[in-house]
Scaffold this motif. Structure first.
Motif, PDB file in Angstrom:
ATOM      1  N   GLU A 168      47.998  32.048  41.198  1.00  0.00           N
ATOM      2  CA  GLU A 168      47.534  33.320  41.156  1.00  0.00           C
ATOM      3  C   GLU A 168      48.154  34.158  39.850  1.00  0.00           C
ATOM      4  OE1 GLU A 168      45.860  34.058  45.537  1.00  0.00           O
ATOM      5  OE2 GLU A 168      47.883  34.978  45.097  1.00  0.00           O
ATOM      6  N   GLY A 169      49.547  33.753  39.718  1.00  0.00           N
ATOM      7  CA  GLY A 169      50.222  34.545  38.431  1.00  0.00           C
ATOM      8  C   GLY A 169      49.612  34.013  37.184  1.00  0.00           C
ATOM      9  N   LYS A 170      49.117  32.670  37.148  1.00  0.00           N
ATOM     10  CA  LYS A 170      48.841  32.301  35.758  1.00  0.00           C
ATOM     11  C   LYS A 170      47.110  32.585  35.775  1.00  0.00           C
ATOM     12  CE  LYS A 170      52.268  29.601  34.239  1.00  0.00           C
ATOM     13  NZ  LYS A 170      52.649  29.268  32.834  1.00  0.00           N
ATOM     14  N   THR A 183      50.913  31.206  44.677  1.00  0.00           N
ATOM     15  CA  THR A 183      51.669  32.236  43.905  1.00  0.00           C
ATOM     16  C   THR A 183      51.705  31.958  42.552  1.00  0.00           C
ATOM     17  OG1 THR A 183      52.881  32.659  46.021  1.00  0.00           O
ATOM     18  CG2 THR A 183      53.799  33.753  43.757  1.00  0.00           C
TER      19      THR A 183
END
Ligand code: DC
Length: 229
Positions: A225-227, A222
């Motif tokens: 994927e956020g970065k 998570t």
């Protein structure tokens, strides 16, 4: 030539925190290269023993390190997902012994050895990206990493996990002994002068004491994927 636009995911933490497994799974999910930086120090210890180089002879060890031909290859064996090669010889099992770990902890604090190792580690930064695990990936080697994770767990929990792994392999050890050696290793890693183990100020800290491997994997994924989108 190292390309600093290639994303790096740095996963640091104490021995036995599970960072190797998480790094392997994240690299597999993203199709990124994988760097097990601890394996390099283990290889140096092994090569020193093979070449009769004393483990405290810093200049000789630095020269030896420059001459090493090291390769990592992904396997489909979940027990040893990464095979490690030294001068065209498979040393995967040899570097995982307790002695190899002790030898690695003797050579790892030597500044001129770390200088040579750093160049080697940075050469692993190849497209499409790199997942690197160790003690100083986010603090020293890849300070511009896109993602920095510091994965930890209590020494007691790490000792229990290691105990279970060894028991599953029918290797009998004392839990107390394992705990003691983990505590000694933590102390060495955290208190040394050169590149001590610590979380980078911009790292996300994950305490896996009460988490399963899948839960840690999901949390790291998570963050990644956020970065990286
Ligand atoms: O993670 P490991 O047990 O394979 O590490 C072996 C040794 O290398 C351990 O003493 C810590 C050291 N190490 C280090 O100093 N820096 C790293 N980036 C990785 C490992």
């Amino acid at each position: 030539m190292v390309n600093s636009t290639i994303p790096v995911i740095a996963i640091d933490g104490p021995g036995g925190s599970g960072k190797g497994t998480i790094a392997y799974r994240i690299a597999g999910r993203l199709g990124f290269h994988l760097l097990d930086s601890g394996a390099i120090y283990r290889i140096i210890g092994l090569a020193a023993r093979q070449g009769d180089v004393p483990l405290h002879d810093e200049p000789a060890l630095a020269t030896l390190t420059e001459s090493l031909d090291i390769a990592f290859k992904l396997t489909d064996n979940p027990e040893n997902p990464l095979s490690i090669w030294l001068n065209a010889q498979d040393v995967t099992l040899q570097i995982r012994t307790n002695q190899a770990g002790v030898d690695a902890s003797i050579v790892a604090p030597l500044a001129s050895v770390r200088e040579v190792v750093m160049k080697l580690q940075r050469s692993f930064r190849q497209a499409p990206g790199l997942v690197a695990d160790g003690r100083d990936m986010g603090t020293v080697v890849f300070t511009d990493a896109a993602v920095k994770v510091y994965l930890t767990a209590t020494a007691e929990e790490r000792a229990k996990r290691r105990y279970k792994q060894l028991k599953d392999k029918d290797i009998s050890v004392s839990l107390q002994e394992l705990l003691k050696s983990i505590q000694i290793r933590d102390e060495l890693d955290m208190k040394r002068d050169v590149a001590p183990l610590r979380a980078a100020p911009d790292a996300v800290i994950i305490d896996s004491t009460a988490l399963s491997t899948s839960e840690v994997f999901q949390q790291v994924l998570t963050i990644v994927e956020g970065k990286l989108g």
